[in-house]
Design an enzyme around this catalytic site. Structure first.
Site, PDB file in Angstrom:
ATOM      1  CB  SER A  80       2.369  36.407  12.850  1.00 21.43           C
ATOM      2  OG  SER A  80       2.181  35.077  12.431  1.00 21.43           O
ATOM      3  CE  LYS A  83       2.458  35.038   9.454  1.00 22.98           C
ATOM      4  NZ  LYS A  83       1.194  34.398   9.918  1.00 22.98           N
ATOM      5  CE1 TYR A 205       5.919  30.583   8.449  1.00 21.65           C
ATOM      6  CE2 TYR A 205       5.650  32.886   7.799  1.00 21.65           C
ATOM      7  CZ  TYR A 205       5.261  31.793   8.566  1.00 21.65           C
ATOM      8  OH  TYR A 205       4.209  31.927   9.449  1.00 21.65           O
ATOM      9  CE1 TYR A 257      -2.365  36.314  13.786  1.00 22.95           C
ATOM     10  CE2 TYR A 257      -2.665  36.054  11.422  1.00 22.95           C
ATOM     11  CZ  TYR A 257      -1.845  36.191  12.515  1.00 22.95           C
ATOM     12  OH  TYR A 257      -0.472  36.206  12.349  1.00 22.95           O
ATOM     13  CB  VAL A 275       2.446  32.544  18.326  1.00 18.44           C
ATOM     14  CG1 VAL A 275       1.079  32.370  17.686  1.00 18.44           C
ATOM     15  CG2 VAL A 275       3.579  32.165  17.391  1.00 18.44           C
TER      16      VAL A 275
HETATM   17  O1  DON Z   1       4.035  29.896  11.133  1.00 14.69           O
HETATM   18  C1  DON Z   1       3.650  29.964  12.300  1.00 14.69           C
HETATM   19  O2  DON Z   1       2.681  29.301  12.729  1.00 14.69           O
HETATM   20  C2  DON Z   1       4.386  30.934  13.234  1.00 14.69           C
HETATM   21  N1  DON Z   1       5.775  31.040  12.814  1.00 14.69           N
HETATM   22  C3  DON Z   1       3.744  32.296  13.196  1.00 14.69           C
HETATM   23  C4  DON Z   1       2.298  32.290  13.651  1.00 14.69           C
HETATM   24  C5  DON Z   1       1.910  33.545  14.416  1.00 14.69           C
HETATM   25  O3  DON Z   1       2.731  34.250  14.947  1.00 14.69           O
HETATM   26  C6  DON Z   1       0.445  33.828  14.530  1.00 14.69           C
HETATM   27  N2  DON Z   1       0.218  35.061  15.223  1.00 14.69           N
HETATM   28  N3  DON Z   1      -0.512  35.224  16.178  1.00 14.69           N
END
Ligand code: DON
Length: 343
Positions: A80, A83, A205, A257, A275
């Protein structure tokens, strides 16, 4: 990079290796390495292979100095964190008004993967949650998925000063298990918030989230934002100066978040987590921080990374609303002046 630039980078690397600030970071790394709380992400199966003991801390200043301690060269997927930077590319591609018509700037207080849109506008709330990030990725220009991905990779290279690859096993793992993101994407297609090339966008994505970075890269990315969009080591512009405020503001309010409120209270620096275990944090006009450690808290943020950013903020007064003299003077610690501590 010019020969002059290379000589400066070499001189900076020598200074960084001998600076008291590097010793401070080593102490910080030693303090939080034993932290055993947190869980390595496994909802994307390939992510579960990460070593929970990996722990890197990097700080890059707007003058171009880079300090690294621990596993700062260990590659991991950006997830993330991407993003925030793809949001900047979308702003460059379409301008603020059009992007804002597709993605809001409001924090949700929900989890990063919440299936929720703003009922008043049918927009995803912000570009940092999965919904907003998918809508943002959909805005990246290019004749096909290959060109769009190349534009993204070239953008990240301007932030870090090096080329980047996709971690294919993570990409395939995320594409195979990404039905929640598909549900979010098709809900947005229903409301016209994304284009009909949404399947290509979903792959884009998943690829964006699988880009390999290091803690050093994250510190340079944050330092580039701290430096008005210009990489302080290479001198290359990575983001149009007009949009730095947009990206950094949304990082502050939405980047962590449903921990964003606590983060703003305790750390204050605009930040973005992933993550994969990374955190990038911006001290505007001063420096960028990049941390990497896979064990996450319940909200998907790296536990060791949170502790390190909180301690750096408190010790050196990096909270943007701090008005008291901090316990440690940053310039003195970086330059190695005699009176390092105020008391
Ligand atoms: O789309 C997803 O769930 C993961 N590729 C990215 C989520 C993420 O990194 C949330 N951050 N803490």
């Amino acid at each position: 990079m010019s020969n002059t630039g290379k000589l400066k980078a070499f001189a900076d690397s020598i200074a960084a290796a001998t600076s008291p600030f590097r010793n401070y970071l080593s102490d910080l790394h030693r303090k939080y390495l034993p932290l055993s709380d947190g869980t390595v992400a496994d909802y994307i199966p390939e992510l579960a292979l990460a070593d929970p003991s990996w722990f890197g801390v990097a700080v890059a200043t707007v003058e171009g100095q880079v300090f690294e301690v621990g596993d700062c060269a260990q590659p991991f997927t950006i997830q993330s964190i991407s993003k925030a930077f793809v949001y900047g590319l979308a702003l460059e591609d379409h301008g603020r008004d059009y992007v804002n018509s597709k993605v809001g700037v409001e924090p949700t207080g929900e989890a990063f993967n919440a299936i929720v849109l703003d009922e008043a506008t049918n927009r995803p709330y912000n570009p940092m949650v999965n919904a907003g990030a998918i809508a943002t990725a959909d805005l990246i220009k290019g004749k096909d998925g290959t060109e769009r991905l190349k534009r993204m990779l070239d953008m990240f290279s301007r932030y870090t000063g090096r080329s980047h690859d996709i971690h294919v096993p993570v990409f395939l793992s995320e594409r195979a298990t990404g039905n929640r993101n598909r549900a979010i994407a098709y809900l947005m297609l229903n409301f016209g918030m994304v284009s009909d090339r949404i399947d290509e966008t979903l792959d884009l994505y998943f690829q964006q989230c699988s880009i390999l970075v290091t803690a050093r890269d994250l510190s340079l990315m944050a330092a580039t934002l701290a430096n008005g969009g210009v990489n302080p080591v290479t001198g290359d512009r990575a983001l149009d100066q007009r949009y730095v405020q947009d990206v950094v503001s949304v990082m502050l309010t939405c980047g962590m978040y449903d921990s964003s409120g606590d983060w703003a209270y305790r750390v204050g620096m605009p930040a973005k987590s992933g993550v994969g275990g990374g955190i990038t944090a911006v001290s505007p006009g001063k420096l960028g921080i990049g941390t990497f450690s896979p064990p996450l808290d319940a909200k998907g943020n790296s536990l060791r990374g949170i502790r390190v950013c909180q301690q750096l903020s408190q010790d050196f007064g990096l909270h943007p609303f701090n008005v008291a003299p901090p316990p440690k003077d940053l310039d003195s610690w970086i330059k190695g002046d005699a009176d390092l501590d105020r008391w």
